[in-house]
Design an enzyme around this catalytic site. Structure first.
Site, PDB file in Angstrom:
ATOM      1  N   ASP A 121       0.477  -1.314   0.380  1.00  0.00           N
ATOM      2  CA  ASP A 121       0.251   0.267  -0.355  1.00  0.00           C
ATOM      3  C   ASP A 121       0.750   1.080  -0.070  1.00  0.00           C
ATOM      4  OD1 ASP A 121      -3.334   0.911   0.326  1.00  0.00           O
ATOM      5  OD2 ASP A 121      -1.697   1.950   2.525  1.00  0.00           O
ATOM      6  N   GLU A 153       2.002  -0.515  -5.638  1.00  0.00           N
ATOM      7  CA  GLU A 153       0.907   0.565  -5.592  1.00  0.00           C
ATOM      8  C   GLU A 153       1.812   2.130  -5.480  1.00  0.00           C
ATOM      9  OE1 GLU A 153      -3.795   3.108  -3.897  1.00  0.00           O
ATOM     10  OE2 GLU A 153      -1.691   2.142  -2.074  1.00  0.00           O
TER      11      GLU A 153
END
EC number: 3.2.1.196
Length: 658
Positions: A336, A371
């Site tokens: 993330d 990401e």
């Protein structure tokens, strides 16, 4: 008071050896560290950690056993302007805790102080670390090691995936056990996915703001204990680890990999008004990026940012990742806000954490997916991660939506994204699999909502619809909402089919959001992070079976096309791809840039994708030869076509030669 033996500086965390427990804690700026142990009545006993090697404090407690609850009180300077916030009145979680007892509640005693320290003791309400003994029989478990070219990822939430599944035993719905149940394994195999990517399973907390609103953090991107499984999805906290490993083992036996979404960018301590329960009180200056005024750099939007260029924090991150691979046999990670991992504080491909991962024989061989952005300056880094990382490709997502849900997009741009975005990823020795192609993900519209809503509808989140992106590239086809007349519903269906075919027949690594193959809707909520309810849970009884069958057939078709499974860049004349216009001639320069959305893509010289993304029915002349539509595009009457396909508006069909 009984003293601890000096013990050892490794391994990190609390380690039971059959006779006692060795405790270690990293803190570069502490002046004293107390180990606090608690009996069954909550009575506390404190011991100074007597040993220190470098920045690691350590001690050994003879006779201590698994199940012991403990925490730390760390003494040091209170100098907020310099980033030091030591406060021994606050009991702190072990960052390496394998199990945690208690939740992180919105309680004033958990606040460590802002300008001045809060000296109220918090032990009565603070979560406690728990010593575990780890013995597990993996039997003959082996990692599937699916090649990138054959990988199809399925992003899912542990609870939301199975909580409403009627064929699962009631008591295991929404749990780790359900993931490995034969009903789910059979479904994954029938669908054809090769990797299950789980939203965060490390223990997380609901932000105080959500607690005050009566909401919870559903997605899990607010990490509390990075080595501990979230206990809510287990039959009991003590069983979480084994039940998760049972699921991994069952999935591996079916050839399905398990990828964890992991949050190595911030912690649930949030900003300076957030709770002090671990890293802030252990060594704030080392663990977080600190501004010159002593506040946090907030490159995550969550109040703080982990300093993953600090040697001690790099070691912590790598040990965390190795723990999940070695102890839980996971096959990879999705990171993330991964640009934080490369900050020094500017982003660098040779950042310390990247170098450590590449040098690690364990971590360098599992799937690593970034990401590739954060919200800080210079945070957008799509295409810039070093090998062996793959990356979420938002260029593909936006281009696919703009192509099929009418927006301005050239044929050339669409083709580039279809070909694994070689302009972005064909560098540093990376292969096409580095482009993780997606239409949707947990954040954003579901696929069904992309064709039913022009505007987000996030009122249930309690932020007056201010949260969530406004750049959705969606098209409601003439009516906002799920219902509508038959012709509208058919147009929406055709758009969904075209989008799914684009995703699953493009070069790169496809990622499917769980529920998109069902027609799952979140009723226009494109930021359902706090919706632990029927809005996000998959309703298996209402699933669109025809769409599920269509999706599975596309995945099977993908695995038959060498140009897609070979994971090598397409080159002119190599037989992998030819780009043709509606007359089966090579696309001209003008057609690449200005032509209508009509094209044909010939893959491996025998699979033809005919595309009509215009608003009109259009005749498309197929290349010379005999062509027959293939499932899921073949009807009961599937004649050989030798000349022209009458392409419906917003239509796509795949043919096979001969």
């Amino acid at each position: 008071m009984t003293q601890l033996a000096i013990g050892e500086a490794t391994p990190h965390g609390a380690t039971y050896d059959g006779h006692g427990v060795n405790f270690t804690l990293f803190s570069a700026h502490a002046e004293r560290v107390e180990l606090c142990v608690f009996d069954s009545r909550g009575n506390e006993r404190r011991y100074d950690l007597p040993g220190r090697r470098g920045d690691v404090w350590h001690g050994y407690l003879a006779g201590a056993r698994p199940g012991l609850r403990y925490g730390y009180r760390v003494h040091g300077p209170w100098q907020p302007a310099q980033g030091h916030r030591f406060n021994p009145a606050k009991l702190l979680l072990d960052p390496y805790a394998r199990r945690v007892e208690g939740e992180l509640k919105d309680h004033p005693l958990l606040h460590g102080g802002h300008d001045e320290p809060d000296y109220r003791d918090n032990a009565a309400v603070a979560p406690k670390s728990v010593v575990i003994s780890d013995h597990y029989d993996w039997e003959d478990d082996a990692a599937p090691r699916t090649p990138w070219g054959k990988t199809v990822i399925y992003e899912a939430h542990v609870k939301g995936l199975t909580y409403l599944h009627p064929e699962l035993p009631q008591e295991i719905r929404g749990t780790y056990k359900a993931l490995g149940h034969p009903v789910m394994v059979a479904y994954f195999k029938q669908l054809g996915i090769t990797a299950l990517e789980l939203l965060p399973v490390a223990q997380f907390a609901s932000e105080p703001r959500l607690q005050r609103m009566g909401l919870t953090n559903y997605w899990g991107y607010n990490p509390m204990a990075m080595f501990a499984l979230h206990p809510a999805w287990a039959s009991s906290p003590e069983m979480a680890l084994d039940e998760f490993r049972d699921a991994v083992k069952a999935l591996h036996r079916a050839g399905i990999e398990v990828i964890l979404d992991i949050v190595l960018n911030h912690s649930a301590e949030l900003d300076l008004d957030g709770p002090t329960f671990s890293l802030r009180g252990i060594d704030n200056r080392s663990y977080y990026w600190i501004r010159d005024d002593g506040d946090y750099h907030n490159w995550t939007g969550c109040g703080n940012t982990l300093n993953l260029s600090h040697p001690g924090v790099v070691e912590y991150a790598c040990e965390c990742l190795r723990y999940w691979v070695e102890t839980c046999h996971v096959d990879g990670f999705r990171f993330d806000l991964a640009s934080v991992m490369g900050r020094t504080p500017t982003f660098r491909q040779d950042a310390p954490l990247f170098a450590a991962i590449k040098a690690c024989p364990v971590l360098s061989t599992v799937k690593l997916i970034a990401e590739p952005w954060d919200i800080g300056e210079g945070g957008y880094q799509v295409g810039n991660f070093p090998p062996p990382f793959a990356e979420w490709n938002d260029h593909f997502r936006d281009a696919a939506r703009r192509f099929w849900l009418p927006r301005n997009l050239t044929t050339g741009e669409f083709a580039c994204r279809f070909a694994a975005s070689s302009d972005v990823f064909k560098r540093n020795g990376r292969a096409p699999g580095a482009s993780v192609n997606l239409l949707t993900a947990h954040d954003g519209f579901t696929l069904r909502d992309c064709v039913c809503f022009n505007q987000k509808h996030n009122e249930a989140n309690g932020e007056e619809n201010r949260d969530g992106t406004n750049s959705n590239y969606s098209d409601n086809h003439g009516k906002e909402g799920l219902g509508g007349p038959l012709d509208l519903m058919e147009r929406r269906r055709d758009s969904i089919h075209a989008l799914l075919a684009t995703l699953l027949l493009s070069q790169g690594t496809p990622m499917l959001l769980a529920g998109d193959e069902h027609g799952h809707s979140q009723h226009g909520n494109n930021n359902a992070y706090c919706q632990d309810n029927a809005l996000t849970w998959l309703d298996w009884q209402q699933a669109n079976r025809g769409l599920t069958t269509f999706t599975a057939a596309l995945i099977r078709l993908r695995q038959q096309i060498p140009a897609l499974t070979g994971n090598s860049w397409w080159e002119e004349g190599d037989g992998n791809v030819r780009w043709l216009n509606k007359n089966a001639q090579p696309l001209s320069a003008d057609e690449w840039q200005n032509g209508p959305k009509l094209m044909q893509i010939l893959l491996s010289d025998r699979f033809l994708i005919a595309i009509n993304a215009t608003l009109e029915v259009t005749d498309i002349v197929l290349p010379e030869g005999e062509w027959r539509a293939v499932p899921p595009f073949a009807g009961e009457d599937n004649p050989v076509i030798t000349a022209v396909w009458q392409g419906p508006a917003h239509g796509l069909c795949v043919f096979q030669r001969g």
